[in-house]
Design an enzyme around this catalytic site. Structure first.
Site, PDB file in Angstrom:
ATOM      1  N   THR A  75       0.939  -1.283   0.278  1.00  0.00           N
ATOM      2  CA  THR A  75      -0.188  -0.237   0.053  1.00  0.00           C
ATOM      3  C   THR A  75       0.931   1.339   0.340  1.00  0.00           C
ATOM      4  O   THR A  75       2.133   1.104  -0.073  1.00  0.00           O
ATOM      5  CB  THR A  75      -0.564   0.366   1.317  1.00  0.00           C
ATOM      6  OG1 THR A  75      -0.637   0.837   2.813  1.00  0.00           O
ATOM      7  CG2 THR A  75      -1.963  -0.939   1.074  1.00  0.00           C
ATOM      8  N   LYS A  79       4.349   2.062  -3.070  1.00  0.00           N
ATOM      9  CA  LYS A  79       3.779   1.271  -4.547  1.00  0.00           C
ATOM     10  C   LYS A  79       5.237   1.900  -5.092  1.00  0.00           C
ATOM     11  O   LYS A  79       5.759   0.860  -6.274  1.00  0.00           O
ATOM     12  CB  LYS A  79       2.706   2.036  -4.359  1.00  0.00           C
ATOM     13  CG  LYS A  79       1.844   0.521  -3.588  1.00  0.00           C
ATOM     14  CD  LYS A  79       0.244   2.056  -4.397  1.00  0.00           C
ATOM     15  CE  LYS A  79      -1.072   1.010  -3.731  1.00  0.00           C
ATOM     16  NZ  LYS A  79      -1.985   0.937  -4.336  1.00  0.00           N
ATOM     17  N   ASP A 116      -4.459  -2.164  -9.621  1.00  0.00           N
ATOM     18  CA  ASP A 116      -5.785  -0.415  -8.972  1.00  0.00           C
ATOM     19  C   ASP A 116      -6.926  -0.267 -10.025  1.00  0.00           C
ATOM     20  O   ASP A 116      -8.143  -0.410  -9.779  1.00  0.00           O
ATOM     21  CB  ASP A 116      -5.410   0.646  -8.649  1.00  0.00           C
ATOM     22  CG  ASP A 116      -4.198  -0.103  -6.841  1.00  0.00           C
ATOM     23  OD1 ASP A 116      -4.833  -0.391  -6.653  1.00  0.00           O
ATOM     24  OD2 ASP A 116      -3.477   0.749  -6.918  1.00  0.00           O
ATOM     25  N   GLY A 140      -9.269  12.252  -6.544  1.00  0.00           N
ATOM     26  CA  GLY A 140      -8.745  12.047  -5.813  1.00  0.00           C
ATOM     27  C   GLY A 140      -7.819  12.384  -6.195  1.00  0.00           C
ATOM     28  O   GLY A 140      -7.439  13.225  -7.103  1.00  0.00           O
ATOM     29  N   ALA A 141      -6.973  11.624  -6.587  1.00  0.00           N
ATOM     30  CA  ALA A 141      -5.013  11.898  -6.972  1.00  0.00           C
ATOM     31  C   ALA A 141      -4.401  10.610  -7.109  1.00  0.00           C
ATOM     32  O   ALA A 141      -4.325   9.980  -6.017  1.00  0.00           O
ATOM     33  CB  ALA A 141      -4.536  13.806  -6.059  1.00  0.00           C
TER      34      ALA A 141
END
Length: 181
Positions: A75, A79, A116, A140-141
């Site tokens: 996570t 990453k 993802d 989000g980003a």
């Protein structure tokens, strides 16, 4: 001992879930993966591994040499670092420069991939068909947007339009039937 899983032994394969500062949050993915391993009688364990970002590289250097360690998921904030440490990356990971799953080959090489973006596309299409006029607003980003771009390798009709708006990044996802880019 749960039904199905062989007793832990020298043949048990180990998988890890690298995270940082998640002790206070439940980690249902670990329980779900171990339940699936039990159900299928797989001689493996999936364990949470708490590693601060500044020690991640050192931790991984040692793990690649453990014969029983078969792979891991990561996570944030690991990453991008995990991707840089991989000896090889599969197409989605190459496209976005990050990984969330890494297989440790028998020779110790790290082979990374990300799921993802592909997971997002499949989750949407499991509930509805996507057409050229379908739009999804994703607030989000970061790496998730990169992984959505990588999903184009699986479905070239899926496109991501990234609009930056401080302090948030707003991402408009749309399914296009044409190849305008």
């Amino acid at each position: 001992m749960p039904q199905g899983r062989p007793p832990v032994s020298t043949t048990t394969r180990l998988y890890g879930h690298f995270a940082h500062q998640t002790e206070h949050r439940p980690q249902p993915v670990v329980a779900v993966v171990n339940a699936l391993l039990d159900q299928r009688g797989v001689d493996a364990l999936y364990v949470p591994l708490q590693v601060p970002a500044e020690h991640f590289t050192a931790a991984l250097a040692g793990l690649r040499h453990l014969r029983d360690f078969a792979g891991f998921t990561v996570t944030m904030p690991h990453k991008i670092t995990a991707a840089r440490l991989c000896d090889a990356m599969l197409p989605n990971a190459q496209a976005c420069g990050a990984v969330n799953a890494v297989r440790v080959a028998p020779d110790g090489r790290l082979i990374g991939e990300t799921f993802d973006g592909v997971g997002m596309v499949r989750a949407i299409t499991a509930h509805r068909a996507l057409h050229a006029t379908t739009r999804v607003l994703l607030v989000g980003a970061g790496l998730f947007v990169r992984s959505l771009h990588a999903a184009r390798a699986i479905d070239p009709g899926f496109d991501v339009e990234h609009i930056v708006s401080a302090p948030l990044s707003i991402n408009l996802l749309r399914y296009t039937s044409d190849q305008r880019r």
